[in-house]
Design an enzyme around this catalytic site. Structure first.
Site, PDB file in Angstrom:
ATOM      1  N   ASP A  53      55.523  -0.155  32.877  1.00 49.36           N
ATOM      2  CA  ASP A  53      55.245   1.169  32.920  1.00 49.36           C
ATOM      3  C   ASP A  53      53.895   1.308  32.114  1.00 49.36           C
ATOM      4  OD1 ASP A  53      58.016   2.252  33.563  1.00 49.36           O
ATOM      5  OD2 ASP A  53      58.395   2.297  31.279  1.00 49.36           O
TER       6      ASP A  53
ATOM      7  N   HIS B  76      59.179   0.619  29.558  1.00 57.38           N
ATOM      8  CA  HIS B  76      59.326  -0.657  30.049  1.00 57.38           C
ATOM      9  C   HIS B  76      57.750  -1.394  30.032  1.00 57.38           C
ATOM     10  CE1 HIS B  76      62.629   1.515  32.255  1.00 57.38           C
ATOM     11  NE2 HIS B  76      63.227   0.366  32.032  1.00 57.38           N
TER      12      HIS B  76
END
Length: 437
Positions: free
Chosen positions: A104, A101
């Protein structure tokens, strides 16, 4: 000093008799199965979020994970250092892919412009590490659910500004995915759903979601991104009901809004069970529509009613997965993506290796068993025998469109009743599978 100094070399294949916890017993990357290497069949991927951002926190306590390389800050420098540690792990584990993501890998800033700047800085290190190791990006995705701005959803928010912000975030995530050579891009509607229908215009929200996805398709074409788009079904959590509730709901939505030519499904075992299905069911639904693209490899605990994201170790599960995948023609742009996390009590860095090795071995065994089942053909022949009445005579005529209700009524009036049924022999089918497992 390497973060995983105790793992001195890439994990090796030592065979089924090995008792080395840092060796593969079944995953032999170069072994040929049905004419392809295990590496090419399985296309293993490690997720960035659980593996390098998970802390082990739960609603009853803070994080437990020991991650000596992480200083706990949201600085860009810490994010860059985390990338280097992640690629050390990917390289030593021997996986060809990883997935992330956007949030992240890089921290949010005080504004969208600062956030994008942070993302670019960390993406440069991702690019360096990909080039150094040869590990590739399976797919990217945007986190459109954690920030409070997405409390009502992103593409389905009642706030048009939030829709616009989500569009800008996906635009940037698509650009970075494209620049990193990502082979796909995934949409997971974390908060695209509702908690209450009293305050929800479902028709309007679904139309907004469809418009959002069409905008993404249009932008991918504009920048030359040719990777595969995926939708990942999940029925609930964090919303009461998510619009991408299962494979069938996703396919219906994609057909309704003319999106099916652009999307396939990324299916997850734990999401399937939350929807009241097996993973095999979801795989068969997707493959029946030519929409099986990728899988998130994990499992849930049937005694717990939430998304536990455990590593897969059940050989029956992995056999079912690989039998459906092989039958559908295999994974091409997608992969076996370990959207799984070590348990809160498995807090040491070395546990990341033990967990992934076990999952990779479980899928390698599933692949070999599924290939053996297909090679001998007993199970397939038993299924064909069960449907033999459709291969000739009346069944073949019905399938070809040669009959109407009126003509079928005439046949049954003349015959008086249907022919006796044959046994389904479920127990025998299960016994045959056990012969291979």
């Amino acid at each position: 000093m390497p973060a995983f100094a105790e793992v001195a070399a890439p994990i090796a294949y030592e065979g089924p008799k090995s008792r080395n916890p840092l060796a593969f017993k079944h995953y032999n990357a170069d072994e040929l199965v049905e004419g392809k290497t295990m590496r090419d069949h399985l296309r293993f991927s490690v997720v960035y979020w659980h593996t390098f951002r998970g802390t082990g926190a739960d609603p009853f306590g803070p994080g437990t994970m020991l991650r000596p390389w992480d200083d706990g800050s949201d600085s860009v420098e810490n994010a860059k250092n985390r990338v280097r540690v992640a690629f050390e792990f990917f390289e030593k584990l021997g996986v060809p892919y990883y997935a992330w993501h956007d949030r992240d890998v890089a921290p949010e800033g005080a504004s969208l412009a600062e956030t994008n700047k942070n993302f670019d800085a960390v993406a440069a290190v991702l690019q360096e590490e990909q080039q150094r190791t040869g590990v590739k990006l399976l797919w990217g995705t945007a986190n459109l659910f954690s920030n409070p701005r997405f409390m009502h959803g992103a593409a389905t928010s009642c706030n048009a500004d939030v829709f616009a912000y989500a569009a800008a975030q996906v635009k940037k995530a698509l650009e970075v995915t494209h620049n990193l050579g990502g082979e796909g891009y995934t949409f997971w509607g974390g908060r695209e759903g509702y908690q209450s229908l009293w305050n929800t215009d479902m028709k309007r929200e679904l139309e907004h979601l469809a418009r959002f996805l069409h905008l993404a398709v249009d932008y991918a074409k504009a920048i030359g991104f040719k990777g595969q788009f995926y939708i990942e079904p999940k029925p609930k959590e964090p919303t009461k009901h998510q619009y991408d509730s299962d494979a069938a709901a996703c396919l219906n939505f994609l057909r309704q809004f003319d999106l099916l030519p652009y999307f396939k499904l990324n299916l997850e075992t734990n999401h399937a069970t939350l929807a009241g299905h097996t993973m095999q069911h979801e795989l068969e639904v997707a493959s029946g529509s030519g929409a099986l693209g990728s899988i998130d490899a994990n499992t849930g605990d049937l005694l717990l009613g939430w998304d536990t994201d455990q590593f897969p170790t059940d050989i029956y599960l992995t056999t079912q997965c690989m039998l459906s995948i092989l039958k559908s023609g295999g994974l091409t742009t997608g992969g076996v993506n370990f959207d799984a996390k070590v348990r809160r009590e498995s807090f040491e860095p070395i546990d990341l290796f033990y967990a992934h090795i076990g999952g990779m071995d479980a899928f390698a065994r599933g692949l070999k068993i599924a290939a053996a089942i297909r090679a001998e053909g007993r199970l397939e022949q038993m299924v064909r025998d069960r449907y033999a009445s459709w291969d000739s005579g009346l069944g073949a005529q019905i399938e070809s469109g040669a009959h109407s209700f009126a003509s079928l009524e005439k046949l049954m009036l003349d015959k008086g009743d249907a022919a006796p049924n044959q046994s389904g022999r479920q127990e025998l089918f299960e016994n045959v599978v056990n012969d291979y497992v």
